[in-house]
Scaffold this motif. Sequence first.
Motif, short mmCIF file in Angstrom:
data_model
loop_
_atom_site.label_atom_id
_atom_site.label_comp_id
_atom_site.label_asym_id
_atom_site.label_seq_id
_atom_site.Cartn_x
_atom_site.Cartn_y
_atom_site.Cartn_z
N TYR A 62 0.82 -1.22 0.00
CA TYR A 62 0.00 0.00 0.00
C TYR A 62 0.85 1.27 0.00
O TYR A 62 0.45 2.30 -0.53
N TYR A 63 2.02 1.18 0.61
CA TYR A 63 2.94 2.32 0.63
C TYR A 63 4.16 1.97 -0.21
O TYR A 63 4.58 0.82 -0.24
N LYS A 100 2.37 5.71 -1.38
CA LYS A 100 1.22 6.20 -2.13
C LYS A 100 1.46 7.67 -2.43
O LYS A 100 2.33 8.32 -1.81
N SER A 134 1.01 2.61 -5.23
CA SER A 134 -0.22 1.81 -5.14
C SER A 134 -1.45 2.60 -5.51
O SER A 134 -2.45 2.04 -5.99
N SER A 135 -1.39 3.93 -5.31
CA SER A 135 -2.63 4.69 -5.37
C SER A 135 -2.34 6.18 -5.40
O SER A 135 -1.24 6.64 -5.08
#
Length: 377
Positions: free
Chosen positions: A95-96, A98, A137-138
């Motif tokens: 996830y990181y 980001k 990731s985002s």
Amino acid sequence: MPLTIIDSLHAVPADVWDGLLAQPQPFLRHAFLSALEDSGSVGGRSGWQPSHRLWCDEHDKVQAALPAYLKQHSYGEYVFDHGWADACRRAGIGYYPKLLGAVPFSPVSGARLLGDAHAAGDLLDALTAGLSQEELSSLHINFTSPACDAVMVRRPGWLERLGCQFHWHNRGYRDFQDFLDALSSRKRKQMRKEREQVAGQSIEFDRRLGHELSEADWDFVYHCYANTYHVRGQAPYLTRDFFSLLAERMPEMIRVVFAAQRGRALAMAFSLVDGDTFYGRYWGCLAEFDRLHFETCFYQGMELAIAEGLQRFDAGAQGEHKLIRGFEPVLTRSWHYLRHPGLHAAVADFLEQERSGVRVYAQEARSYLPFRQPDNG
């Protein structure tokens, strides 16, 4: 390529950056964002690495921009995605890092995609297309303005998230008593009693502008600010140097309320203003006194907003206790682009339910407002 990444706002002249702003909100100004960088409040080991994105024309003239940061954690954002990150950790999904488009540590809605709307849309499309190449990731864009929302909603893959804050509106009040007269009798008496309790403790208040504060004053401001974190066992987000740099670069937008008892300084509330809004930001006290927080942060701020003819008082995130003091529920928005298909689908389902709940909550919250009804004296 028209997309440029810069790791310091000093790569862009202040007049060029500020020229992209449709409104003079203090948090988006070059002075504010560069003070965060120069003071060490972001960068280094903070987990907020400046990674601003620019969209330039064929002459290298900046057409649009996004103030952005590479994040290694989710602290200081006020749009909470810790649950998403934890789900990714348990599923073995990274996830990181980001990418976050936001103003650090400031849950204030405003422009995020700066400059020309068409160019900003091109910038946004290039960012989402390049996430994989950057191994991100985002992309998250927090506390957006309606103009930004209009750009986001037309693009596939973006997930809308709602939040709720509480803002006070100055409806042409002549003074604080004029505001009180708009309340129900019971609420009016309650506020008067709160203010009398503070006054009965021999506490006095002094309001000052940014250019009126000395470095010793800023030492006290920072001591109070940092204490609000220390009492919870946390480190403060901002450094001491940030306040001095901000006072140097945009003193006209700074307002500080000091509270003292018989000459001994007790507390402070630090705020910023623009053309029509009073932004309550940081509060801190060195001793606990009954109702001191409400008086220093809210009632003094209302009086100041009325005196300066400001139309709105944005007192920050959370705080249902603001409702009974006349702060009305306001919906906020953030937008999220998640590369992993499974994560995207799960978050989309969650946000659909959450949006419904937030709307219901905001509507129900209005029933707690203290304003007088036609049949209620």
